[in-house]
Design an enzyme around this catalytic site. Sequence first.
Site, PDB file in Angstrom:
ATOM      1  N   GLU A 241     -36.129  37.618   2.570  1.00  0.00           N
ATOM      2  CA  GLU A 241     -35.365  37.854   3.801  1.00  0.00           C
ATOM      3  C   GLU A 241     -34.875  39.293   3.887  1.00  0.00           C
ATOM      4  OE1 GLU A 241     -32.282  37.705   0.875  1.00  0.00           O
ATOM      5  OE2 GLU A 241     -33.942  36.326   1.168  1.00  0.00           O
ATOM      6  N   ASP A 242     -34.612  39.919   2.731  1.00  0.00           N
ATOM      7  CA  ASP A 242     -34.148  41.298   2.716  1.00  0.00           C
ATOM      8  C   ASP A 242     -35.202  42.252   3.277  1.00  0.00           C
ATOM      9  OD1 ASP A 242     -35.832  40.744   0.617  1.00  0.00           O
ATOM     10  OD2 ASP A 242     -34.492  41.434  -0.955  1.00  0.00           O
ATOM     11  N   TYR A 243     -36.462  42.048   2.891  1.00  0.00           N
ATOM     12  CA  TYR A 243     -37.550  42.894   3.387  1.00  0.00           C
ATOM     13  C   TYR A 243     -37.673  42.780   4.900  1.00  0.00           C
ATOM     14  CZ  TYR A 243     -42.350  44.500   4.228  1.00  0.00           C
ATOM     15  OH  TYR A 243     -43.456  45.141   4.719  1.00  0.00           O
TER      16      TYR A 243
END
Length: 398
Positions: A241-243
């Site tokens: 999710e960070d990417y």
Amino acid sequence: MLAIWELGLTAQVFLGLSLFAFGLEAALVLFHFIGILYAKCVMYRKPSVNIAREELPGVSILKPMVGVDPHLQENLESYFKIDYPKYELLLCVQEEGDPCLQIVKPLMESYPQVDAHLFIGGCKIGENPKMNNVMPGYKASKYDIVMISDSGIQAYPDILMDMVARMGPKVGLVQGLPFCTDRKGFPAVLDKVYFGGAHARMYLTLCVLGVNCVSGMSNMIRKCILEEAGGLAEFGKYISEDYYMGIACFRSGYVQRLSYFPAMQNAGNPSLKSFRKRMVRWTIVRLATIPTTLVLEPLSECIPLGFFVSWAGWYVFNLDPVLFFMCHILQWFLLDYLQLMALQREPVNFSKFDYAVAWAFREIMFMFYFLEGMFSRSVAWRTGSYRVRYGGYLEEIR
């Protein structure tokens, strides 16, 4: 005639591969110097803001928590001690009976001046357990800037002041460079050597070049970016999710910046097993999200690149490949040490021999971890097991 033509074509291919190897070696040595200079000259700057403290924007901090770590109280308490005039601490716990509540509730009582709120139970928005965990806190957040920070991160008192100062009008996301506190034992040394050396080299350089490489350990993002992408629920279907938050930042017309303070990992129980699982899981995630990792990542590592460039040196210049390889290894060993020392700023709690052993262990084991990740498609993460699909999509294994 055909044989001569084929021989000439083969020679051209080998020469092209040799030039590629030399170019890759030069580029990665440049990466080393960029990382070292950035860590030495830029990191740990004192935050500087041009507006009064009372006019600073508010920040909503989301803290996902599952279970108890020996350092959980120390890590969590550091967020109650942050020196910033306007922030809320949204503590998100997955289950009512989670033992971490025995630490969370007393801390909330000890710091009544901190605007802290507890959310229990999560909210199912996808397969990503971290996003499910923090969703209730996100819905209740009252500020336009959101910080998502893992429970294993220890905060600097000035971290919010720094990250807010870095978030200018055109900046949509500020992230913390993953690093580690000083802990005892070989697994802790291994963590420090990896995150302060090989990982920091690539992370710092890619951030300087403006490449998306967001770490989910500790990052600050404008809520409008998340809402424009479909809300936090949009990221619940990914393991990375960070990417994808970083991608959403670029698509919204903003840029990313790196905090001057690292995201200090302070897990209380580091082990070789947990290190291996993390390296394998990250490999699975990168291969599913960015398939070119299959070729590019091994060639960015010391030993595989050493074999490649040593062959090139022998093919083009008739250099001794064994001597060339040894010089390459020594060069990377020293540059990674300089990278670690530039980032550490304080004397390390281990010897140069410990560093050498940890560095060699990580470099040798890389290909084993990479191959294990390449042939795996399932990960054990937080409280469940998941199958990772192409594109970073998650599917829970029931």
